[in-house]
Design a protein around this motif. Structure first.
Motif, mmCIF file in Angstrom:
data_model
loop_
_atom_site.group_PDB
_atom_site.id
_atom_site.type_symbol
_atom_site.label_atom_id
_atom_site.label_comp_id
_atom_site.label_asym_id
_atom_site.label_seq_id
_atom_site.Cartn_x
_atom_site.Cartn_y
_atom_site.Cartn_z
ATOM 1 N N ILE A 1 9.011 4.594 -0.895
ATOM 2 C CA ILE A 1 8.878 3.282 -0.291
ATOM 3 C C ILE A 1 7.484 2.735 -0.816
ATOM 4 C CG2 ILE A 1 7.874 2.103 1.522
ATOM 5 C CD1 ILE A 1 9.809 3.898 3.505
ATOM 6 N N ILE A 2 6.623 3.441 -1.203
ATOM 7 C CA ILE A 2 5.544 2.906 -1.818
ATOM 8 C C ILE A 2 5.687 2.588 -3.225
ATOM 9 C CG2 ILE A 2 3.190 3.837 -2.947
ATOM 10 C CD1 ILE A 2 2.986 3.251 0.043
ATOM 11 N N LYS B 1 8.426 -0.607 -2.880
ATOM 12 C CA LYS B 1 8.025 -2.051 -2.202
ATOM 13 C C LYS B 1 6.556 -2.223 -2.434
ATOM 14 C CE LYS B 1 11.882 -1.934 1.225
ATOM 15 N NZ LYS B 1 12.123 -1.910 2.511
ATOM 16 N N TYR C 1 8.387 8.501 2.050
ATOM 17 C CA TYR C 1 7.010 7.707 1.918
ATOM 18 C C TYR C 1 6.700 7.373 0.419
ATOM 19 C CZ TYR C 1 2.233 6.344 2.636
ATOM 20 O OH TYR C 1 1.114 5.568 2.522
ATOM 21 N N VAL D 1 4.507 -0.982 -0.323
ATOM 22 C CA VAL D 1 4.085 -1.390 1.328
ATOM 23 C C VAL D 1 3.534 0.076 2.122
ATOM 24 C CG1 VAL D 1 4.471 -2.212 3.350
ATOM 25 C CG2 VAL D 1 5.157 -3.296 1.364
ATOM 26 N N TYR D 2 2.512 0.110 2.428
ATOM 27 C CA TYR D 2 2.149 1.173 3.391
ATOM 28 C C TYR D 2 2.970 1.372 4.588
ATOM 29 C CZ TYR D 2 -1.121 4.668 5.244
ATOM 30 O OH TYR D 2 -1.787 5.865 5.914
ATOM 31 N N ASN D 3 3.746 2.231 4.725
ATOM 32 C CA ASN D 3 4.572 2.553 5.847
ATOM 33 C C ASN D 3 3.688 3.471 7.102
ATOM 34 O OD1 ASN D 3 6.600 2.805 7.849
ATOM 35 N ND2 ASN D 3 8.105 2.816 6.346
ATOM 36 N N GLN D 4 3.417 2.805 8.058
ATOM 37 C CA GLN D 4 2.626 3.578 9.053
ATOM 38 C C GLN D 4 3.327 4.316 9.817
ATOM 39 O OE1 GLN D 4 -0.734 3.246 8.857
ATOM 40 N NE2 GLN D 4 -0.940 4.808 10.441
ATOM 41 N N LYS D 5 4.614 4.048 10.175
ATOM 42 C CA LYS D 5 5.820 4.725 10.966
ATOM 43 C C LYS D 5 5.859 6.127 10.357
ATOM 44 C CE LYS D 5 7.385 0.978 13.435
ATOM 45 N NZ LYS D 5 9.018 0.236 13.589
ATOM 46 N N ILE D 6 5.951 6.089 9.222
ATOM 47 C CA ILE D 6 6.356 7.372 8.336
ATOM 48 C C ILE D 6 5.406 8.346 8.341
ATOM 49 C CG2 ILE D 6 7.257 8.494 6.190
ATOM 50 C CD1 ILE D 6 8.964 6.170 5.734
ATOM 51 N N ARG D 7 4.082 7.723 8.141
ATOM 52 C CA ARG D 7 2.704 8.405 8.148
ATOM 53 C C ARG D 7 2.684 9.298 9.717
ATOM 54 N NH1 ARG D 7 1.046 10.757 3.916
ATOM 55 N NH2 ARG D 7 0.524 8.994 2.573
#
Length: 88
Positions: A27-28, A31, A24, A33-39
């Motif tokens: 990725i932050i 990119k 996570y 970008v906030y990745n909701q799936k990993i959260r």
């Protein structure tokens, strides 16, 4: 279940959680970008860690189980409040 099995399960879940945290953060950084799936995966793994620790403690000591259950309930309530407020 034996203590060794609980220890292995909690250790495995903790390593998975740390890996998700690392992914996570990368990725932050890359990119932005906030990745909701990993959260969501982190929330599931944390819930599994909590359940496993509750089962382990229940086998060891019922008094400590009640206290740990109260602590986890307080943490869940605080987490829900922070989600509603938009902090998390």
């Amino acid at each position: 279940m034996k203590k060794e099995l609980f220890t292995k399960i909690i250790l495995t879940l903790s390593v998975i959680f740390a890996g998700l945290q690392f992914a996570y953060s990368q990725i932050i950084l890359k990119k932005g970008v906030y990745n909701q799936k990993i959260r969501y995966a982190e929330y599931v793994v944390m819930g599994l860690i909590m359940l496993t620790s509750l089962f382990y403690v229940k086998k060891e000591n019922k008094e400590v189980f009640k206290k740990l259950l109260i602590i986890y309930i307080v943490f869940i309530i605080l987490f829900i409040i922070s989600l509603i407020k938009g902090v998390v």
